[in-house]
Design an enzyme around this catalytic site. Structure first.
Site, PDB file in Angstrom:
ATOM      1  N   GLY A 135       0.837  -1.185   0.000  1.00 14.62           N
ATOM      2  CA  GLY A 135       0.000   0.000   0.000  1.00 14.62           C
ATOM      3  C   GLY A 135       0.872   1.234   0.000  1.00 14.62           C
ATOM      4  O   GLY A 135       1.351   1.683  -1.039  1.00 14.62           O
ATOM      5  N   SER A 136       1.136   1.782   1.203  1.00 18.60           N
ATOM      6  CA  SER A 136       2.052   2.922   1.291  1.00 18.60           C
ATOM      7  C   SER A 136       3.442   2.535   0.794  1.00 18.60           C
ATOM      8  O   SER A 136       4.157   3.354   0.208  1.00 18.60           O
ATOM      9  CB  SER A 136       2.134   3.422   2.734  1.00 18.60           C
ATOM     10  OG  SER A 136       0.890   3.955   3.153  1.00 18.60           O
ATOM     11  N   ILE A 161      -8.558  -0.966  -6.706  1.00 16.06           N
ATOM     12  CA  ILE A 161      -8.503  -0.345  -8.029  1.00 16.06           C
ATOM     13  C   ILE A 161      -9.850   0.312  -8.340  1.00 16.06           C
ATOM     14  O   ILE A 161     -10.873  -0.348  -8.478  1.00 16.06           O
ATOM     15  CB  ILE A 161      -8.118  -1.376  -9.109  1.00 16.06           C
ATOM     16  CG1 ILE A 161      -6.832  -2.121  -8.680  1.00 16.06           C
ATOM     17  CG2 ILE A 161      -7.948  -0.681 -10.444  1.00 16.06           C
ATOM     18  CD1 ILE A 161      -5.676  -1.222  -8.286  1.00 16.06           C
ATOM     19  N   THR A 162      -9.794   1.630  -8.448  1.00 17.98           N
ATOM     20  CA  THR A 162     -11.005   2.418  -8.678  1.00 17.98           C
ATOM     21  C   THR A 162     -11.527   2.215 -10.093  1.00 17.98           C
ATOM     22  O   THR A 162     -10.771   2.220 -11.052  1.00 17.98           O
ATOM     23  CB  THR A 162     -10.704   3.912  -8.448  1.00 17.98           C
ATOM     24  OG1 THR A 162     -10.174   4.084  -7.138  1.00 17.98           O
ATOM     25  CG2 THR A 162     -11.967   4.747  -8.587  1.00 17.98           C
ATOM     26  N   GLY A 344     -28.054  18.837  12.686  1.00 17.88           N
ATOM     27  CA  GLY A 344     -28.529  18.117  13.869  1.00 17.88           C
ATOM     28  C   GLY A 344     -28.908  16.687  13.532  1.00 17.88           C
ATOM     29  O   GLY A 344     -28.248  16.007  12.750  1.00 17.88           O
ATOM     30  N   GLU A 368      -4.556   7.656  -3.064  1.00 19.07           N
ATOM     31  CA  GLU A 368      -3.416   8.343  -3.703  1.00 19.07           C
ATOM     32  C   GLU A 368      -2.391   8.805  -2.671  1.00 19.07           C
ATOM     33  O   GLU A 368      -1.770   9.857  -2.795  1.00 19.07           O
ATOM     34  CB  GLU A 368      -3.895   9.496  -4.595  1.00 19.07           C
ATOM     35  CG  GLU A 368      -4.662   8.980  -5.795  1.00 19.07           C
ATOM     36  CD  GLU A 368      -4.596   9.878  -7.004  1.00 19.07           C
ATOM     37  OE1 GLU A 368      -3.602  10.601  -7.169  1.00 19.07           O
ATOM     38  OE2 GLU A 368      -5.549   9.842  -7.791  1.00 19.07           O
ATOM     39  N   THR A 370      -1.910   8.101   1.755  1.00 21.85           N
ATOM     40  CA  THR A 370      -2.552   8.584   2.979  1.00 21.85           C
ATOM     41  C   THR A 370      -1.985   9.949   3.370  1.00 21.85           C
ATOM     42  O   THR A 370      -0.879  10.320   2.963  1.00 21.85           O
ATOM     43  CB  THR A 370      -2.320   7.619   4.146  1.00 21.85           C
ATOM     44  OG1 THR A 370      -0.915   7.610   4.458  1.00 21.85           O
ATOM     45  CG2 THR A 370      -2.771   6.201   3.806  1.00 21.85           C
TER      46      THR A 370
END
Length: 383
Positions: A135-136, A161-162, A344, A368, A370
């Site tokens: 990941g990172s 994956i977007t 509220g 993209e 953190t």
């Protein structure tokens, strides 16, 4: 003093673009935003409207059939779509993310082959970097590409994956030389129709539910060697250069989501009455709105400045791209949370849009890179 002083002011063309996109988003995207979220379905209405208006991939150069929009214009498109629907804003944003490696490093043949259909609205582009264990630490990826004559054979898994499964084209990072770590990673264009490409089930997410997020599997996917983007071993560098530019589009998405929440909250507090008068008359509410607007405008100025640097490819782009993404997404989370508070109990229900906007805003602090990683990037690239 002069009205002709144009520094720190958008051009007339950019302002006209904003009006055009806002009108389209309000008429053809916003009416479906709640249903897209509730049903967790792809926003086809938004895609159709954006393609019809040539706003789905405005960044593609004119030489390949695109609109040739600059980075700031692209930011405005994404921002205005996100104001109406966060999921839908990932259509222009991820089309840029997926195709920018081809624009930055691809051969002329590769650009002609893949940017034309993207510009025409015949295909979408996704970006496949992250993996279950990378990941990172993206350089720790395991997906392999092995040369076999005039072909490369890919095996591995990409995660988060977007628009996976909807997009026809995928920029895929894979290890071609395991001994060289980041310098042994290469980039490829993989097509959805390539034999051996398959997809996992859509992730069940907190927000942006209309944009499918899935794993992509590569099982002996055999692609022509000319589908490599740039030279062998340059994929990771291309990936990082891409993110310098596209993190600004995530900042734009965050701006739009936050603006949508602020606009709705402003209208609500003028109508909602307690103690015999609109709650907008109470100083505590006014202070909240003032802080929301102040933070949002600061984020917008930083994002637009970063977009200008992206267009000029300035030396401090890495810092500004990270700063814009980090600051704008933190602001979006603050503003949308306060919007829920201002409504509220109503703000906590799905009958009102601000809870969706709050859920959608959260991901902008994560993908993209953190915001913790963005702070590392900024620290290493202090101007």
């Amino acid at each position: 003093m002069s009205k002709d002083f144009d520094l720190y002011r958008l051009s007339e063309e950019h302002e006209m673009l904003r009006e055009t996109v806002r009108s389209l988003a309000e008429a053809k995207i916003a009416p479906f935003a709640a249903a897209v979220d509730e049903e967790g379905r792809f926003p086809q209405e938004a895609l159709d409207a954006l393609v019809a208006a040539d706003l789905h991939a405005v960044h593609v150069p004119e030489s390949y059939g695109g609109a040739g929009a600059d980075a700031l214009a692209t930011v405005i498109v994404i921002e205005e779509v996100a104001r109406a629907c966060g999921s839908s804003s990932l259509i222009p944003a991820v089309n840029k993310l997926g195709s920018l490696p081809v624009i930055l490093s691809g051969s002329e043949e590769l650009k002609a082959k893949y940017l034309g259909p993207l510009a025409a609205g015949e295909a979408m582009f996704s970006y496949a970097l992250s993996e279950p264990e990378a990941g990172s630490d993206a350089a720790g990826m395991k997906t392999r590409a092995v040369r076999d004559g005039d072909f490369w054979v890919l095996n591995g898994v990409k995660r988060w994956i977007t628009n996976a499964g909807v997009s026809e084209y995928y920029t895929v990072m894979a290890v071609t030389d395991p001994e060289k770590r980041s310098k042994g990673i290469s980039a490829f264009v993989v097509e959805k129709s390539d034999e051996g490409v398959s997809f996992g089930a859509p992730e069940k997410k907190l927000g942006i539910k209309g944009s499918p997020t899935r794993e992509v599997y590569f099982d002996n996917v055999r692609i022509p060697a000319d589908r490599m983007i740039g030279a062998e071993g340059t994929g990771f560098a291309t990936a990082m250069k891409t993110l310098d530019h596209t993190r600004i589009t995530i900042a734009a998405q965050a701006l739009g989501i936050a603006q949508g929440a602020l606009d709705y909250a402003k209208g609500y507090v003028k109508e909602r009455k307690q103690f015999g008068k609109p709650i907008a008359d109470f100083q505590g509410v006014q202070f909240m709105l003032a802080d929301m607007a102040m933070k949002l405008e600061a984020a917008r100025q930083l994002t637009y400045a970063a977009a200008a640097k992206s267009e000029r490819v300035e030396g401090d782009l890495t810092f500004f791209g990270a700063a814009a993404k980090c600051f704008a997404s933190d602001v979006a989370m603050d503003v949308t949370t306060d919007a829920v508070q201002l409504l509220g109990g109503y703000g906590y229900t799905r009958d009102y849009p601000v809870e969706r906007m709050m859920r959608d805003a959260k991901i902008t602090q994560i993908y993209e890179g953190t915001n913790q990683v963005q702070r590392i990037v900024m620290a290493r690239n202090l101007p």
